[in-house]
Each structure stands twice: as C-alpha cells, then as structure tokens.
Write an enzyme that holds these catalytic residues in place. Sequence first.
Site, PDB file in Angstrom:
ATOM      1  N   HIS A 197       0.787  -1.227   0.000  1.00  0.00           N
ATOM      2  CA  HIS A 197       0.000   0.000   0.000  1.00  0.00           C
ATOM      3  C   HIS A 197       0.820   1.278   0.000  1.00  0.00           C
ATOM      4  O   HIS A 197       0.397   2.278  -0.560  1.00  0.00           O
ATOM      5  CB  HIS A 197      -1.088  -0.081   1.068  1.00  0.00           C
ATOM      6  CG  HIS A 197      -2.157  -1.003   0.585  1.00  0.00           C
ATOM      7  ND1 HIS A 197      -2.073  -2.360   0.778  1.00  0.00           N
ATOM      8  CD2 HIS A 197      -3.209  -0.788  -0.211  1.00  0.00           C
ATOM      9  CE1 HIS A 197      -3.092  -2.925   0.148  1.00  0.00           C
ATOM     10  NE2 HIS A 197      -3.803  -1.996  -0.451  1.00  0.00           N
ATOM     11  N   ARG A 233     -10.431   3.010  -2.556  1.00  0.00           N
ATOM     12  CA  ARG A 233     -10.175   2.041  -1.471  1.00  0.00           C
ATOM     13  C   ARG A 233     -10.686   2.655  -0.165  1.00  0.00           C
ATOM     14  O   ARG A 233      -9.950   3.333   0.546  1.00  0.00           O
ATOM     15  CB  ARG A 233      -8.677   1.753  -1.356  1.00  0.00           C
ATOM     16  CG  ARG A 233      -8.085   0.957  -2.509  1.00  0.00           C
ATOM     17  CD  ARG A 233      -6.619   0.660  -2.256  1.00  0.00           C
ATOM     18  NE  ARG A 233      -6.136  -0.436  -3.067  1.00  0.00           N
ATOM     19  CZ  ARG A 233      -5.527  -0.296  -4.243  1.00  0.00           C
ATOM     20  NH1 ARG A 233      -5.310   0.895  -4.741  1.00  0.00           N
ATOM     21  NH2 ARG A 233      -5.102  -1.359  -4.910  1.00  0.00           N
ATOM     22  N   ARG A 237     -15.269   0.991  -3.326  1.00  0.00           N
ATOM     23  CA  ARG A 237     -15.215  -0.395  -2.848  1.00  0.00           C
ATOM     24  C   ARG A 237     -15.507  -0.408  -1.358  1.00  0.00           C
ATOM     25  O   ARG A 237     -14.964   0.393  -0.607  1.00  0.00           O
ATOM     26  CB  ARG A 237     -13.820  -0.960  -3.107  1.00  0.00           C
ATOM     27  CG  ARG A 237     -13.660  -2.360  -2.576  1.00  0.00           C
ATOM     28  CD  ARG A 237     -12.330  -2.936  -2.960  1.00  0.00           C
ATOM     29  NE  ARG A 237     -11.238  -2.345  -2.210  1.00  0.00           N
ATOM     30  CZ  ARG A 237      -9.961  -2.643  -2.430  1.00  0.00           C
ATOM     31  NH1 ARG A 237      -9.633  -3.475  -3.395  1.00  0.00           N
ATOM     32  NH2 ARG A 237      -9.016  -2.096  -1.714  1.00  0.00           N
ATOM     33  N   GLU A 297     -11.115 -11.267  -7.824  1.00  0.00           N
ATOM     34  CA  GLU A 297      -9.735 -11.328  -7.350  1.00  0.00           C
ATOM     35  C   GLU A 297      -9.412 -12.658  -6.680  1.00  0.00           C
ATOM     36  O   GLU A 297      -8.297 -12.895  -6.235  1.00  0.00           O
ATOM     37  CB  GLU A 297      -9.409 -10.149  -6.425  1.00  0.00           C
ATOM     38  CG  GLU A 297     -10.381  -9.917  -5.309  1.00  0.00           C
ATOM     39  CD  GLU A 297     -10.090  -8.645  -4.503  1.00  0.00           C
ATOM     40  OE1 GLU A 297      -8.996  -8.067  -4.627  1.00  0.00           O
ATOM     41  OE2 GLU A 297     -10.970  -8.237  -3.727  1.00  0.00           O
ATOM     42  N   ASN A 320      -3.940  -7.666  -8.239  1.00  0.00           N
ATOM     43  CA  ASN A 320      -2.966  -7.807  -7.149  1.00  0.00           C
ATOM     44  C   ASN A 320      -3.248  -9.085  -6.370  1.00  0.00           C
ATOM     45  O   ASN A 320      -2.351  -9.875  -6.078  1.00  0.00           O
ATOM     46  CB  ASN A 320      -3.040  -6.623  -6.177  1.00  0.00           C
ATOM     47  CG  ASN A 320      -2.838  -5.304  -6.874  1.00  0.00           C
ATOM     48  OD1 ASN A 320      -2.315  -5.270  -7.971  1.00  0.00           O
ATOM     49  ND2 ASN A 320      -3.255  -4.218  -6.243  1.00  0.00           N
ATOM     50  N   ASP A 321      -4.519  -9.247  -6.019  1.00  0.00           N
ATOM     51  CA  ASP A 321      -4.890 -10.454  -5.277  1.00  0.00           C
ATOM     52  C   ASP A 321      -5.068 -11.655  -6.195  1.00  0.00           C
ATOM     53  O   ASP A 321      -4.728 -12.775  -5.825  1.00  0.00           O
ATOM     54  CB  ASP A 321      -6.157 -10.209  -4.454  1.00  0.00           C
ATOM     55  CG  ASP A 321      -5.841  -9.457  -3.177  1.00  0.00           C
ATOM     56  OD1 ASP A 321      -4.827  -9.794  -2.535  1.00  0.00           O
ATOM     57  OD2 ASP A 321      -6.573  -8.516  -2.824  1.00  0.00           O
ATOM     58  N   ARG A 352       1.821 -11.365  -1.813  1.00  0.00           N
ATOM     59  CA  ARG A 352       2.152 -10.199  -2.626  1.00  0.00           C
ATOM     60  C   ARG A 352       3.097  -9.218  -1.953  1.00  0.00           C
ATOM     61  O   ARG A 352       3.631  -8.323  -2.596  1.00  0.00           O
ATOM     62  CB  ARG A 352       0.858  -9.478  -3.054  1.00  0.00           C
ATOM     63  CG  ARG A 352       0.050  -8.963  -1.909  1.00  0.00           C
ATOM     64  CD  ARG A 352      -1.329  -8.534  -2.355  1.00  0.00           C
ATOM     65  NE  ARG A 352      -1.466  -7.094  -2.397  1.00  0.00           N
ATOM     66  CZ  ARG A 352      -2.604  -6.450  -2.590  1.00  0.00           C
ATOM     67  NH1 ARG A 352      -3.719  -7.138  -2.800  1.00  0.00           N
ATOM     68  NH2 ARG A 352      -2.668  -5.158  -2.606  1.00  0.00           N
ATOM     69  N   CYS A 411      -8.561  -3.190 -11.941  1.00  0.00           N
ATOM     70  CA  CYS A 411      -8.136  -2.093 -11.060  1.00  0.00           C
ATOM     71  C   CYS A 411      -6.912  -2.463 -10.249  1.00  0.00           C
ATOM     72  O   CYS A 411      -6.470  -1.697  -9.404  1.00  0.00           O
ATOM     73  CB  CYS A 411      -9.277  -1.635 -10.154  1.00  0.00           C
ATOM     74  SG  CYS A 411      -9.813  -2.918  -9.013  1.00  0.00           S
TER      75      CYS A 411
HETATM   76  C1  PEP Z   1      -6.351  -5.955  -6.099  1.00  0.00           C
HETATM   77  O1  PEP Z   1      -6.342  -6.921  -5.324  1.00  0.00           O
HETATM   78  O2  PEP Z   1      -5.903  -5.997  -7.260  1.00  0.00           O
HETATM   79  C2  PEP Z   1      -6.895  -4.662  -5.669  1.00  0.00           C
HETATM   80  C3  PEP Z   1      -7.076  -3.686  -6.524  1.00  0.00           C
HETATM   81  O3  PEP Z   1      -7.168  -4.488  -4.359  1.00  0.00           O
HETATM   82  P1  PEP Z   1      -6.089  -4.265  -3.196  1.00  0.00           P
HETATM   83  O4  PEP Z   1      -4.758  -3.987  -3.834  1.00  0.00           O
HETATM   84  O5  PEP Z   1      -6.561  -3.108  -2.391  1.00  0.00           O
HETATM   85  O6  PEP Z   1      -6.141  -5.569  -2.478  1.00  0.00           O
HETATM   86 MG    MG Z   2      -7.518  -6.928  -3.524  1.00  0.00          MG
END
Ligand code: PEP
Ligand code: MG
Length: 565
Positions: A188, A295, A331, A430, A453-454, A464, A501
């Site tokens: 983050h 977020r 979200r 995700e 990302n997830d 990650r 996203c």
């Molecule tokens: C993701 O998982 O790609 C996402 C956009 O959410 P976050 O990075 O906040 O988990």
């Molecule tokens: Mg995510």
Amino acid sequence: MLTIQALGVSEGLVKAKAFVLAEPDLTVTKQSVTDIAAEQARVDDAISTAKAQIEAIMEEAGDALGDDAEIFEAHLMMIEDEDFIEGMKNIIEDEKVCAEYACKVNCENFQAMFKAMDSEYMQARAADVGDISMRVLKVLKGISDNMIDTITEPCIIVANDLTPSDTAKVGTKPVMGFITEIGGRTSHSAIMARSMGLPAAAGAGEQARIIKNGDYVLLDGCSGEIVLNPEKEVEDEFDRKKAKFDEQRRMLETYRTQEGATSDGHRVIIEGNIGTPADAERVDAVGGEGVGLFRSEFLFMDRSDLPGEDEQFEAYKKAAEIMTDRPVIIRTLDIGGDKEVPALELEKEQNPFLGYRAIRICLDREELFTTQLRALLRASAFGDVRIMFPMISSLEEVLSAKKMVQNAKEQLKAEGIAYNDNIKIGIMIEIPVAAVCADILAKEVDFFSIGTNDLIQYSCAVDRINDKISSLYRPLHPGVLRLIKMAADAAKAEGIECGVCGEMAGSRGMASVLCGLGVTNLSMSASSILAAKSDLAHHTYEECVKLAESLLGGSSATQNETTFG
Ligand code: PEP
Ligand code: MG
C-alpha cells in the site's frame, strides 16, 4: 559509493539526502530504581509533554481534524485523569521500577479494565488507553512524536514501510521519494507513492539499513536502483537518464484531454485508483475518466475509532463532486491482509490474506456494513457513485451483500433521505474461483473489476508483500491471463463492463494487452494514466488482440515475459 538493487515501484528519478525513518524501539525492560520520587517526577514531566503534543496537534490541524477532534479530546481527558497518572506512580512505588515499565503495566491494567466492561463504548476506550500510553512511553524514551513532522529540507525517506498516515503527512513535506525495506509493487505504500507521483523503490531488504541519515542518494523508481554517495560520472549519467525520463513525461501531456482508445477508436475507459478524496483531484488533473477504485478502507486505517456514517458520506460525496458526472466506484471495506483497522480489534491470524477479511467481515458485522452502505447511498445523490464488493468467492456472498444494500435503501427511503435507486453494483474478481465462475456471477451484478494484485497472489500462491518470493509473482503467467480472459468473456456475454483495477492495469505496456483480452475499463494510480492512454493510442485494436492471443498461447510466464519484452 554503494549501489542497492530494490524494486522500482513508482516511476521517476530523484536525488536528495536520505531521511531515515527509524522504527522506534518501544521495548521496555523492567529496571529497578532507588529514587522513587525522581522516577515519579519523570512521569509528571512525560504527562505534561504528551499533553502539550496533543494540544499542539489539535491547534495545528484545527477544523481539518473533523471527527478526529473528539478522539484527541478524549485523549486529553484521559491523560489528565488522576487514576491513570496515579496508577503509574503507584507501580513505581510498589515495585520500585522505572517509569517506562510502570507505563507499560499501567496501560495493560487499564486496557483490561475497559475491555471487561459491558458497554461497547467503554470497551473501545481500551484503544485510547493504548494510544496515550504509547505517547507517554515515547516521551519517556526520548522518541520524537512523529519524525516526519521534523522534515524541513528536500529528502528521500528511507523506512521499513510507511503507514497511510505517514504517507499522508509526506504530502505536506518536501519529500522527493521513498525507499522501503519491505513490500513490492502492490504494497500500500507503493500504491500511495504512485498516487502522489513520488518516485519509490521497495523491497530493499536489510541493505536499506546501510543508508544513514544525510547520505546523498540517487533513486531510480523505474529500475529500483539506489546509489549512495555517488561518484561524479555516475551522477552525470543519472542526470542524463533523469532528463530523458522527464522529457518523456512532458510528451505524455498531450494525452491529458484525450479519451482512452486504440488508434482505430476502440474505447477503453481509463480511470484512477484513489484512497482519499484528495487523490481524486490528482486523477482529475491528469484527465482520468472516472474513479475505478476508491479504497474506502483508507478512511478506517491508522486511527483508534471507526469513521461514522456522516464522515464517510462527506468523503464519498467529495470524491463524487470532484469527478462531476464521471463514475466513482467505491469499494466497500476491504480490510485484512496487509491492511489493519485497530478499532475492529481483529484477532491475529496465521494466514491473514486467507482469513477473516473484506466482505467476510462486512457480512458478519451488519452494523459496520450498513453504516458504510448508507453513507455510499447518500453520496450517490451527488454523482455517479457505484458500489463494489471486494473478495467475492461465491454467489451467496453477492446475494447477501445486495440484500444489505436493499435494506439500507429501505431505511433511507423511510427516513426521506435522497439516494440513487438505480445505483450500479459490481464485484471484484480477485479470487480464482470468482474468475472461473464469472458467468454465474455476471448475471447478478452491473460490472466486474478484476483485482489483479490479489488474483495473481491467490492463483500463483505468492504472498504479494513478501519480497523473498517476488520473482514468482508473474502477471504474465498464462494461467493469470486465462483467468482474466474468462472474466472478460463472461462479462461480455452478459453485456456488463469488465475493468481491471489491480496494479497490472497501470504497468507499462499492459493497457494494450488487457484491451486485447477484452477488458473495457482500466483503473490505476493517477501517475500511470497518461502512459496507459499513450500505450493504447499506439496500437490498433487488432494488434492488441493479437498480442493478447500470443501471450495467452504462451507456455510459461518466462516465455511471455520474453515475448512482451
Ligand atoms: C487488487 O487486489 O488488485 C486490488 C485492486 O485491491 P487491493 O490492492 O486493495 O487488495
Ligand atoms: Mg484486492
């Protein structure tokens, strides 16, 4: 001169002196004392310094504190509380121990007392006791209240990691970039660095500890290379690279007012990811076509209480107003994994990324979820606000979450409060099973947004934020691309939008690949928007499809990375 290789997580080149944000050592050892009165006087001094710090924060931030003002008022009351102060002094007297140890034990005693009370309000005060005891302990140990506050000259911050409130503070200081020991592209602090357009390198590991305050640092946020106290030729070469990079950035400016589209006009909507309404201004400034991911959990983090309905409503409304008639996808609370909300007092878990998080918590804690849904619905009267549920793994979760929206609508209707009855509801794809079952889920929602990302983390089984295994985190893994394609195809068959996203959307050259896979919207940090528009504008739709097909047909991530170049 020394070179450290980290991961480039936010593009740009900067040079400045290092400002090392040392992790405060808050460990306490039980030390015996003989001069009881002197030790008790240290408590009095620490209390008045801590009190002055709180008063200064309240004065400096003024109205900007909003609901947080109440927290600080509560802290002031508690810090002046005779029982709290006497508690520490009595421990010193009874056990003949140092003030630091007395502070720790006193904190534990008070927290246990509050937690044992029936009222939820009083139980929540345990977090306040923790906050003020920590403040007193820092004073006793001579640790600065917030090191970032002391920054006055241009610098590059070097830290283990940065919390959201650290990062927010950075915006008000002459900080040129970040280097963090841990994390990767999707941690983050990296996401926030990109939102703020600050070059950053993450995952520097223990080598980051070599960097001393005041070292002269060259930071390349593209390659992740960090050079300490460079020789002249190395700095000259860096300057040339920086001039080239800055020139390329300037050239991208022409895309600010253009819509996202391939050279032959196939539209892909390019939106921004935000964590605060202020980020929406950055998205707007680079010509973002909406907010594809707000977020909302950033409103809940780094504080000891929960934001109420009105505070949330103001934040969502502000983002909607900044984006005028463009969509703002908010979200719902996506907590867990590397994101903590102290006020929820969640138990530590062995596998937090696979645990009690996001929609799982919201469906379990109806009051928490309803408060957020009411705030979101109220904000929908002020713009094209849309609701998105994270971490969906089943149809039942979608149906339950939609039912909660319906209940919140009915409450507002009965109270005569305005909202958009046709508000669009979407889900994040995700978790791999959601991608595989996307055809089923698509029938129930207005849009998908793929959280790569997830999705990559779960499909490749790679944490990650663990930099030791970051080489296994492969966006171009054919398996990942197939999952994205499945979701995009299912969305198309049902006539709904399918965005991405996750950070993959804003990674260099990925806009054309994702367009070719059938993705309709891409949402990314503000700093990536112009490059994504440029990438699309340099390809025809057919070229995008061919590129995607060749990668889908690749036999491995390695092969695809070579093809992709
Ligand atoms: C993701 O998982 O790609 C996402 C956009 O959410 P976050 O990075 O906040 O988990
Ligand atoms: Mg995510």
